[in-house]
Write an enzyme that holds these catalytic residues in place. Structure first.
Site, PDB file in Angstrom:
ATOM      1  N   SER A 157     -56.254   1.465   0.335  1.00 56.81           N
ATOM      2  CA  SER A 157     -56.519   0.771   1.672  1.00 56.81           C
ATOM      3  C   SER A 157     -58.104   1.449   2.275  1.00 56.81           C
ATOM      4  CB  SER A 157     -55.814   0.379   2.593  1.00 56.81           C
ATOM      5  OG  SER A 157     -56.694   0.031   3.889  1.00 56.81           O
ATOM      6  N   LYS A 211     -49.386  -4.113   1.105  1.00 62.08           N
ATOM      7  CA  LYS A 211     -50.618  -4.026   0.940  1.00 62.08           C
ATOM      8  C   LYS A 211     -51.506  -5.526   1.419  1.00 62.08           C
ATOM      9  CE  LYS A 211     -55.183  -2.010   0.379  1.00 62.08           C
ATOM     10  NZ  LYS A 211     -56.131  -3.936   0.359  1.00 62.08           N
ATOM     11  N   HIS A 214     -50.347  -5.780   5.010  1.00 66.04           N
ATOM     12  CA  HIS A 214     -51.910  -5.109   5.905  1.00 66.04           C
ATOM     13  C   HIS A 214     -52.525  -5.809   6.442  1.00 66.04           C
ATOM     14  CE1 HIS A 214     -55.712  -2.807   5.333  1.00 66.04           C
ATOM     15  NE2 HIS A 214     -55.360  -1.584   5.978  1.00 66.04           N
ATOM     16  N   GLU A 218     -54.923  -7.209   9.188  1.00 69.58           N
ATOM     17  CA  GLU A 218     -55.961  -6.949   9.512  1.00 69.58           C
ATOM     18  C   GLU A 218     -57.374  -8.080   8.837  1.00 69.58           C
ATOM     19  OE1 GLU A 218     -60.153  -5.863   6.443  1.00 69.58           O
ATOM     20  OE2 GLU A 218     -58.006  -4.276   6.010  1.00 69.58           O
TER      21      GLU A 218
END
Length: 518
Positions: A157, A211, A214, A218
């Site tokens: 990331s 991820k 994540h 976001e």
């Protein structure tokens, strides 16, 4: 699998011995796939003092990367060696070989595995650094394991800038494989006061999963910030220059984050330095207006938000705020339909008068509460998958490695790490004593903002959804749920539990004469 990797570890130890006996000129790491992300990651590895070999299907990309190393790395340029042939590339690596590839998800990943399975040996490590679906990584790990090769799927990331200067790295797979790459990735990752932004996530597929979560966070973080901007501009009447200062002020306190920081920069940017992507021609500058006002309200997405929402549905974990953020992107992208429908749909037209300073404080608090709900949803989703697959993901460590290098990096993540460090089995961030007390104080502002926006007809879907999430978990009894379950029994004989009987005892009602007893 344990026996397989014990043998692999033994082979790796033998490889290390061989390296000490005269293969010190061979590269410590290999990277295949040299689009911008791959080149930047390779340059990062070399800049940190590690020797790295690079290769690509297109030789020109290899030459570009070597050239960049000469231009950017100074004395470390010799750490990077380019190869046009995959077999020569692998041969250049010290054993146990550590090969990472950065290619598009899907068929290109399988093609890379096909290529390297014929070239690598038991004890070597193969690392996928792309944005891959976690179930694909679990399947691929089993295939690679049959050859005695360790397969890691590592979320990366931070985009192109992070790859070059320090990303957040989320590796999942066999622990033995992680231990082999740990000395390298701990130096390559972003560095914070809490250490390198990487850790061992867990078993096969776990790095991709973390991820993915994540990226879902976001989506929601960006949407909530966009909603805060909309309220302040539409109701408060603030100019973009004034709002740039508001966000700058917010970035010095509890909302301190990369996304708040770049928002302040975006809102202050005039309509200058804009280039046509196709022709590379610069548009005429216009200092009289702010660029954000000229950006078409048609938001795109690359699919990772959809993955998060799908996982929430599959695991029966509520991620309504993230889902609302994804829906907001879909509706924004449907610009033509909105243009057709807007003149036909009635709604509030009057903007209430407000105390502008009070509005700033209320929106700030509403944004903070929405963020807490987002992370409560994301962390609970990770935990549900970790429990099912026995990954053993440490939620506090997830928060820690997101503090630097990635898009959602924020001061606020220290608080989340602390919450899970104190209680790894915390049922939700909402009941952590620190967050619980803050939400008790800040929710008055949150409710005022939601009420004001509803009255003014201003869409703030992630704030609406997050408040509903919070209020549902505040209630031990949900009357609507009782009615819905009764409806299910009425039309589908789905049965129900009773409040006055033990959990798990199922009942059915003969609601009308047309119903059968069972």
């Amino acid at each position: 699998a344990t026996g397989t990797f014990a043998a692999a570890a033994a082979a790796a130890a033998a490889g290390r011995g061989a390296a000490r006996r005269g293969l010190s000129t061979m590269s410590q790491f290999g990277l295949y796939g040299l689009a911008v992300m791959g080149q930047n990651f390779a340059l990062n590895v070399a800049e940190k003092g590690f020797s790295i070999s690079v290769c690509n299907r297109s030789p020109a990309k290899v030459d570009d990367c070597v050239k960049r190393a000469g231009e950017e790395l100074g004395a470390n340029a010799s750490n990077l060696k380019g190869f046009h042939d995959a077999e020569e590339f692998v041969t250049s690596l010290a054993k146990p070989r550590k090969v990472m590839f950065l290619v598009k998800a899907g068929a290109p990943v399988d093609a890379c595995i096909d290529l390297f399975l014929d070239l690598l040996e038991p004890g070597d490590v193969l690392i996928d650094g792309g944005n891959e679906w976690y179930e694909n990584s679990i399947r691929r790990a089993k295939r690679v394991e049959e050859k005695g090769i360790m397969y890691l799927a590592m979320g990366v990331s931070g985009g192109e800038e992070g790859a070059r200067n320090g990303p957040s790295l989320m590796p999942g797979g066999p622990r033995e494989g992680f231990d082999l790459i740990k000395p390298i990735i701990e130096k390559v990752a972003a560095q914070t006061d809490s250490g390198p932004c990487t850790t061992y996530i867990g078993g096969d597929g776990s790095g991709n999963y973390v991820k993915m979560a994540h990226n879902g966070l976001e989506y929601m973080d960006m949407q909530a910030i966009g909603e805060a901007y909309t309220i302040l501009k539409s109701v408060g009447g603030f100019s973009n220059d004034e709002l740039a200062q508001v966000f700058t002020d917010w970035n010095s306190a509890e909302l301190d984050s990369f996304l708040i920081e770049i928002t302040s920069i975006i809102l202050g940017k005039k309509d200058v330095d804009v280039f046509n992507v196709a022709t590379h021609k610069r548009l005429p500058a216009d200092e009289s207006r702010t660029l954000v006002d000229m950006v078409l309200d048609r938001t795109g997405n690359k699919g990772t938000g959809k993955m998060t929402v799908k996982e929430g549905a599959d695991r029966a974990v509520a991620v309504g705020g993230i889902s609302a953020a994804l829906d907001a992107r879909f509706i924004a992208f449907d610009k033509d339909a909105r243009t057709e429908m807007a003149p036909l749909l009635d709604g509030p037209t009057q903007v209430p008068e407000v105390d502008k300073e009070q509005l700033i404080d209320d929106v700030r608090n509403a944004l903070y509460c929405t963020k807490v709900c987002a992370y409560a949803q994301g962390m609970n989703l990770i935990r549900a998958a970790s429990d099912e697959f026995d990954w053993g993901v440490n939620l506090g460590e997830c928060a820690r490695i997101w503090k630097g290098g990635c898009i959602i990096r924020a001061k606020f993540l220290d608080r989340i790490k602390s919450a899970y460090d104190k209680n790894p089995n915390l049922v939700s961030l909402l009941v952590d004593p620190g967050f619980k007390d803050e939400m008790a104080v800040k929710q008055k502002s949150w409710r005022r903002v939601v009420s004001l926006s509803a009255a003014a007809g201003i869409p703030i879907p992630s704030m609406y959804a997050s408040l509903a999430y919070f209020d549902q978990y505040r209630r031990e009894t949900l009357m609507s749920a009782s009615l819905v379950q009764a409806q299910r029994d009425f039309f589908g004989s789905h049965t129900f539990e009773r409040m006055d009987k033990p959990r798990g005892e199922m009942y059915h009602c003969k609601w009308t004469d047309a119903h059968y007893e069972s």
